[in-house]
Design a protein around this motif. Structure first.
Motif, mmCIF file in Angstrom:
data_model
loop_
_atom_site.group_PDB
_atom_site.id
_atom_site.type_symbol
_atom_site.label_atom_id
_atom_site.label_comp_id
_atom_site.label_asym_id
_atom_site.label_seq_id
_atom_site.Cartn_x
_atom_site.Cartn_y
_atom_site.Cartn_z
ATOM 1 N N SER A 1 38.452 47.009 38.204
ATOM 2 C CA SER A 1 39.692 47.233 38.941
ATOM 3 C C SER A 1 40.879 47.406 37.988
ATOM 4 O O SER A 1 41.729 48.285 38.184
ATOM 5 C CB SER A 1 39.949 46.059 39.890
ATOM 6 O OG SER A 1 41.161 46.236 40.582
ATOM 7 N N LEU B 1 37.123 38.329 45.259
ATOM 8 C CA LEU B 1 38.080 38.989 46.152
ATOM 9 C C LEU B 1 39.299 38.106 46.393
ATOM 10 O O LEU B 1 40.438 38.596 46.468
ATOM 11 C CB LEU B 1 37.403 39.346 47.471
ATOM 12 C CG LEU B 1 36.339 40.452 47.391
ATOM 13 C CD1 LEU B 1 35.541 40.521 48.681
ATOM 14 C CD2 LEU B 1 36.974 41.796 47.081
ATOM 15 N N ASN B 2 39.085 36.812 46.517
ATOM 16 C CA ASN B 2 40.208 35.869 46.670
ATOM 17 C C ASN B 2 41.054 35.841 45.408
ATOM 18 O O ASN B 2 42.290 35.758 45.477
ATOM 19 C CB ASN B 2 39.678 34.469 46.990
ATOM 20 C CG ASN B 2 39.103 34.379 48.389
ATOM 21 O OD1 ASN B 2 39.513 35.110 49.287
ATOM 22 N ND2 ASN B 2 38.153 33.481 48.586
ATOM 23 N N LEU C 1 42.792 40.326 47.455
ATOM 24 C CA LEU C 1 42.468 41.551 48.191
ATOM 25 C C LEU C 1 42.022 41.188 49.604
ATOM 26 O O LEU C 1 40.986 40.545 49.795
ATOM 27 C CB LEU C 1 41.363 42.320 47.458
ATOM 28 C CG LEU C 1 41.002 43.696 48.004
ATOM 29 C CD1 LEU C 1 42.199 44.628 47.964
ATOM 30 C CD2 LEU C 1 39.849 44.293 47.200
ATOM 31 N N TYR D 1 39.385 44.653 52.742
ATOM 32 C CA TYR D 1 38.085 44.926 52.148
ATOM 33 C C TYR D 1 36.985 44.833 53.208
ATOM 34 O O TYR D 1 37.195 44.304 54.304
ATOM 35 C CB TYR D 1 37.787 43.954 51.004
ATOM 36 C CG TYR D 1 37.447 42.555 51.465
ATOM 37 C CD1 TYR D 1 36.129 42.182 51.766
ATOM 38 C CD2 TYR D 1 38.433 41.585 51.603
ATOM 39 C CE1 TYR D 1 35.814 40.898 52.195
ATOM 40 C CE2 TYR D 1 38.136 40.296 52.030
ATOM 41 C CZ TYR D 1 36.817 39.967 52.320
ATOM 42 O OH TYR D 1 36.516 38.708 52.750
ATOM 43 N N GLU E 1 36.507 42.747 38.836
ATOM 44 C CA GLU E 1 37.879 42.504 38.355
ATOM 45 C C GLU E 1 38.192 43.369 37.148
ATOM 46 O O GLU E 1 39.264 43.979 37.060
ATOM 47 C CB GLU E 1 38.047 41.031 38.003
ATOM 48 C CG GLU E 1 39.465 40.661 37.592
ATOM 49 C CD GLU E 1 39.625 39.176 37.304
ATOM 50 O OE1 GLU E 1 40.749 38.762 36.985
ATOM 51 O OE2 GLU E 1 38.621 38.430 37.407
ATOM 52 N N GLU F 1 33.114 36.768 47.350
ATOM 53 C CA GLU F 1 34.239 36.156 48.061
ATOM 54 C C GLU F 1 35.208 35.508 47.086
ATOM 55 O O GLU F 1 36.430 35.628 47.234
ATOM 56 C CB GLU F 1 33.722 35.119 49.062
ATOM 57 C CG GLU F 1 33.253 35.713 50.368
ATOM 58 C CD GLU F 1 34.410 36.253 51.192
ATOM 59 O OE1 GLU F 1 35.138 35.446 51.798
ATOM 60 O OE2 GLU F 1 34.593 37.486 51.212
#
Length: 316
Positions: free
Chosen positions: A109, A29-30, A34, A37, A106, A26
């Motif tokens: 990505s 993703l924050n 994003l 998801y 990260e 979490e």
């Protein structure tokens, strides 16, 4: 940077690791901003309270999905279930034991934004016993020398894949899965990133030496015909040598009949040589039969065409 992502997490009896893993994902993703998801936990027939914890997380965050198996069908099949049911454009695969750093998402990505279709992790150091490390290295060495697919050494299932690769993997119908081999086999533009495998904090590894050995066999026999061809070569060489020895015996026998030599040339004294040849060819026969039986076993498992897994429930 990626805009749409599914995260698939195979998990078996990881109740103590699940909350921490979810919390880290979490946060990442924050950080990536994003919003499109989903996190798919594949509960592989856990017998602890993993499923209960996952349901509690699902009530808090509806983007956390759960696929619960009726029993443990193995990590590879759990991942394939995630690939089948995922709904986003890209897929990040990570184990549920927190030994693979979630922060790699990260880095993966950013690397994929350079035009790669697959970004996978390469373990530069394993958290395992000396014996396990030795057999890991031995497997990758033999695999690299014999397999038709040059799979990167020390790579695992940790990876980030895009839609193009995923759509290809979804077309596969084979039941015996070695995902890292299939991932390499499909091709496309791939790159690896080294990372340090973390020490397990909670629980014990579920991947025993026996399980590792079975997975290695699946990977080895799924991507090479070298053992069968080796058996054929050995059979040809031994047959040729046996034919030469037969000619030698016939020649010696003829010389003995005509009184040119003694019978010792035909029938040497002692059983040492005979015993050695008997043991050698017996072991060779068993070895070749073992190779053939392994391929027959793979064929047997494939032609039964049983489902890879049985789902107990899906929670979305």
């Amino acid at each position: 940077m990626i805009k749409s992502l599914s995260i698939v997490i195979p998990s078996y009896n990881e109740s103590k690791n699940i909350p921490e893993l979810y919390k880290k994902l979490e946060s990442i993703l924050n950080k990536l901003n994003l919003e499109d998801y989903e996190i798919i936990f594949i509960d592989n027939g856990s017998i602890d309270n993993s499923l209960k914890i996952l349901k509690e997380i699902n009530l808090i965050n509806e983007k956390v999905k759960i696929i619960s198996f009726s029993r443990n069908f193995g990590q590879e099949n759990a991942i394939m279930a995630g690939i089948k049911y995922m709904k986003k454009e890209n897929l990040f695969i990570i184990n549920g034991d927190l030994q693979d750093p979630p922060e790699l998402l990260e880095l993966f990505s950013k690397k994929m934004s350079e035009g790669y279709d697959v970004v996978y992790g390469v373990k530069k150091k394993r958290e395992a016993s000396f014996l396990m490390k030795f057999f890991y290295k031995l497997f990758y060495f033999i695999y690299s020398k014999t397999s038709e697919v040059k799979m990167p050494r020390q790579s695992g299932n940790l990876c980030l894949m895009n839609k193009k690769v995923l759509d290809t993997l979804k077309t596969f119908r084979e039941n015996i899965i070695f995902l890292r081999g299939l991932r390499t086999w499909v091709g496309f533009k791939q790159t690896g990133i080294e990372y340090q495998e973390l020490k397990r904090i909670y629980g014990a590894t579920k991947f025993s030496f026996y399980n590792s050995f079975l997975l290695a066999l699946d990977g080895f026999f799924s991507f090479t015909l070298v053992p069968l061809r080796l058996a054929l070569v050995i059979a040809i060489i031994t047959s040729f040598c046996s034919f030469l020895y037969l000619l030698f015996l016939l020649t010696a026998k003829m010389l003995f009949i005509f009184g040119i030599t003694s019978g010792d040339l035909v029938m040497p004294k002692g059983l040492t040589a005979v015993s050695f040849l008997l043991v050698f060819f017996s072991c060779l026969t068993i070895f070749i039969l073992g190779i053939i039986s392994e391929y027959i076993a793979k064929i047997y498992l494939e032609v039964k065409n049983r489902p890879r897994y049985i789902i107990n429930e899906i929670i979305e």
